[in-house]
Design a protein around this motif. Structure first.
Motif, PDB file in Angstrom:
ATOM      1  N   ILE A   1       0.839  -1.432   0.035  1.00  0.00           N
ATOM      2  CA  ILE A   1      -0.010  -0.111  -0.068  1.00  0.00           C
ATOM      3  C   ILE A   1       0.855   1.383  -0.113  1.00  0.00           C
ATOM      4  O   ILE A   1       0.372   2.297  -0.130  1.00  0.00           O
TER       5      ILE A   1
ATOM      6  N   GLN B   1       0.976   3.200  -3.130  1.00  0.00           N
ATOM      7  CA  GLN B   1      -0.529   3.569  -3.493  1.00  0.00           C
ATOM      8  C   GLN B   1      -0.497   5.217  -3.139  1.00  0.00           C
ATOM      9  O   GLN B   1      -1.108   6.018  -3.516  1.00  0.00           O
ATOM     10  N   ARG B   2       0.168   5.374  -1.851  1.00  0.00           N
ATOM     11  CA  ARG B   2      -0.086   6.750  -0.960  1.00  0.00           C
ATOM     12  C   ARG B   2       0.870   7.665  -1.825  1.00  0.00           C
ATOM     13  O   ARG B   2       0.546   8.861  -2.018  1.00  0.00           O
TER      14      ARG B   2
ATOM     15  N   ARG C   1       3.306   7.372  -4.240  1.00  0.00           N
ATOM     16  CA  ARG C   1       3.238   7.493  -5.968  1.00  0.00           C
ATOM     17  C   ARG C   1       4.536   8.035  -6.546  1.00  0.00           C
ATOM     18  O   ARG C   1       4.910   8.821  -7.221  1.00  0.00           O
TER      19      ARG C   1
ATOM     20  N   GLY D   1      -3.399   0.524  -7.934  1.00  0.00           N
ATOM     21  CA  GLY D   1      -3.869   0.493  -6.210  1.00  0.00           C
ATOM     22  C   GLY D   1      -3.341  -0.715  -5.782  1.00  0.00           C
ATOM     23  O   GLY D   1      -3.169  -1.810  -6.399  1.00  0.00           O
TER      24      GLY D   1
ATOM     25  N   ASN E   1      -7.688   0.145   2.924  1.00  0.00           N
ATOM     26  CA  ASN E   1      -8.447   0.921   1.896  1.00  0.00           C
ATOM     27  C   ASN E   1      -9.951   1.411   2.304  1.00  0.00           C
ATOM     28  O   ASN E   1     -10.274   2.660   1.806  1.00  0.00           O
ATOM     29  N   LYS E   2     -10.588   0.402   2.880  1.00  0.00           N
ATOM     30  CA  LYS E   2     -11.932   0.795   3.370  1.00  0.00           C
ATOM     31  C   LYS E   2     -11.983   2.151   4.384  1.00  0.00           C
ATOM     32  O   LYS E   2     -12.860   3.047   4.386  1.00  0.00           O
TER      33      LYS E   2
ATOM     34  N   GLY F   1      -9.596   3.966   4.932  1.00  0.00           N
ATOM     35  CA  GLY F   1      -9.131   5.414   4.324  1.00  0.00           C
ATOM     36  C   GLY F   1     -10.195   5.883   3.123  1.00  0.00           C
ATOM     37  O   GLY F   1      -9.868   6.982   2.513  1.00  0.00           O
ATOM     38  N   LYS F   2     -11.052   5.237   3.000  1.00  0.00           N
ATOM     39  CA  LYS F   2     -12.037   5.401   1.865  1.00  0.00           C
ATOM     40  C   LYS F   2     -11.479   5.857   0.407  1.00  0.00           C
ATOM     41  O   LYS F   2     -11.644   6.487  -0.220  1.00  0.00           O
ATOM     42  N   ILE F   3     -10.333   4.918   0.132  1.00  0.00           N
ATOM     43  CA  ILE F   3      -9.768   4.807  -1.058  1.00  0.00           C
ATOM     44  C   ILE F   3     -10.264   3.725  -2.113  1.00  0.00           C
ATOM     45  O   ILE F   3     -10.513   2.549  -1.537  1.00  0.00           O
TER      46      ILE F   3
ATOM     47  N   ASP G   1     -11.361   0.849  -4.158  1.00  0.00           N
ATOM     48  CA  ASP G   1     -10.709  -0.492  -4.493  1.00  0.00           C
ATOM     49  C   ASP G   1     -11.810  -1.327  -4.908  1.00  0.00           C
ATOM     50  O   ASP G   1     -12.443  -2.491  -4.394  1.00  0.00           O
TER      51      ASP G   1
END
Length: 300
Positions: A19, A22-23, A25, A84, A264-265, A267-269, A271
């Motif tokens: 992850i 993903q943050r 980049r 992601g 992800n859930k 952090g509301k990212i 997926d």
């Protein structure tokens, strides 16, 4: 059974590791360079404490691991940034099956023991059929197919890394020496390869290279990846040294997609790439893990 605890730690930190980009980049080659050279530099004093490898075969295995780590790191970082961490971690779970198959090729006598029990063999076959169907469903999505194709080298590299780590342990040497060799020699090789790929792909001059490699943001995230990479590498090495089959340790990585999905859930990212198919595939791999770690006659 200490390898199970180490394997679960490995699985959790693999989720965090996946992850990570993903943050932030960042360029995958640049992160791979920081991870490889950073850990090798920090751990280099350990070589003078625990000793350098004395076997040519062990040196060969460590260099091979370094080459495979370079492929794994760069592909994983690039994929997590573009597609992601969720989808990437679900595809990477294929390494559990590939590692086990690689190990069976190296230990055919143990694999042939499966044929002594018809029920066991048929059960393994049915699990693999279910897994294959789910994977076929997963790659029907164009985005998933593109990601799966991109991650094939990373899956094969991870499987090869784990088999080579297990083989290094079998070749002899203390736990401390084995872990030290991995953290220094193998990772120094991986850092060098990623640095070469970065220079070849971006073509900076010397001044630009150092300016980009040591930009404040890169240094900050580079420090994080050194710490995460070191913890992940140590946990993996300890688990692989004592596990009967390196595929079992890789199978414990199956908790990584669960952690990534939860992160992800929270952090509301987004997926949403092949979630149902990916977790259905994981279900069959979990069943295979139960089969090979339970008292069902599979010992390797």
């Amino acid at each position: 059974m200490l390898w199970i605890i180490d394997g679960l730690i490995y699985g959790f930190f693999t989720a965090v590791y996946t992850i990570f980009n993903q943050r932030c980049r960042l360029n995958g080659y640049l992160l791979g360079m920081w991870r490889g050279w950073g850990i090798a530099l920090c751990c280099s004093p350990m070589l003078w404490i625990f000793g350098w490898p004395t076997s040519f075969y062990v040196w060969l295995l460590l260099v091979l691991q370094g080459m495979l780590i370079a492929v794994y790191d760069s592909r994983l970082f690039f994929a997590a940034a573009e597609y992601g961490a969720g989808a990437t971690s679900r595809i990477m779970s294929l390494a559990a099956l590939v590692t086990t198959v690689f190990w069976w090729f190296l230990t055919p006598r143990e694999f042939l023991r499966l044929f002594a029990d018809g029920s066991l063999l048929i059960t393994v076959f049915l699990l693999l059929c279910g897994f294959t169907f789910c994977y076929w469903r997963l790659i029907k999505s164009p985005a998933s197919r593109k990601l799966a194709d991109y991650l094939v080298p990373a899956v094969l590299a991870l499987a090869g890394m784990n088999v080579a780590t297990k083989e290094t342990a079998i070749a002899g040497g203390s736990v401390y020496g084995g872990v030290t060799g991995y953290l220094t020699i193998a990772l120094a090789v991986s850092g060098g390869i990623n640095a070469f790929w970065y220079v070849r792909s971006t073509k900076p001059d010397i001044r630009e290279f150092f300016a980009r490699a040591f930009a404040p943001r890169v240094v900050r995230y580079g420090g994080y990846i050194i710490w995460l990479g070191a913890v992940t590498a140590v946990a993996k090495n300890l688990a692989l040294r004592s596990a009967p089959n390196p595929g079992y340790v890789t199978a414990l990585m199956l908790i990584a997609p669960l952690f990534v999905f939860a992160f992800n859930k929270l952090g509301k990212i987004p997926d949403n790439i092949s979630v149902k198919e990916g977790f259905s595939m994981l279900g069959f791999l979990v069943a295979l893990l139960v089969l090979v770690t339970g008292n069902f006659g599979v010992t390797d």
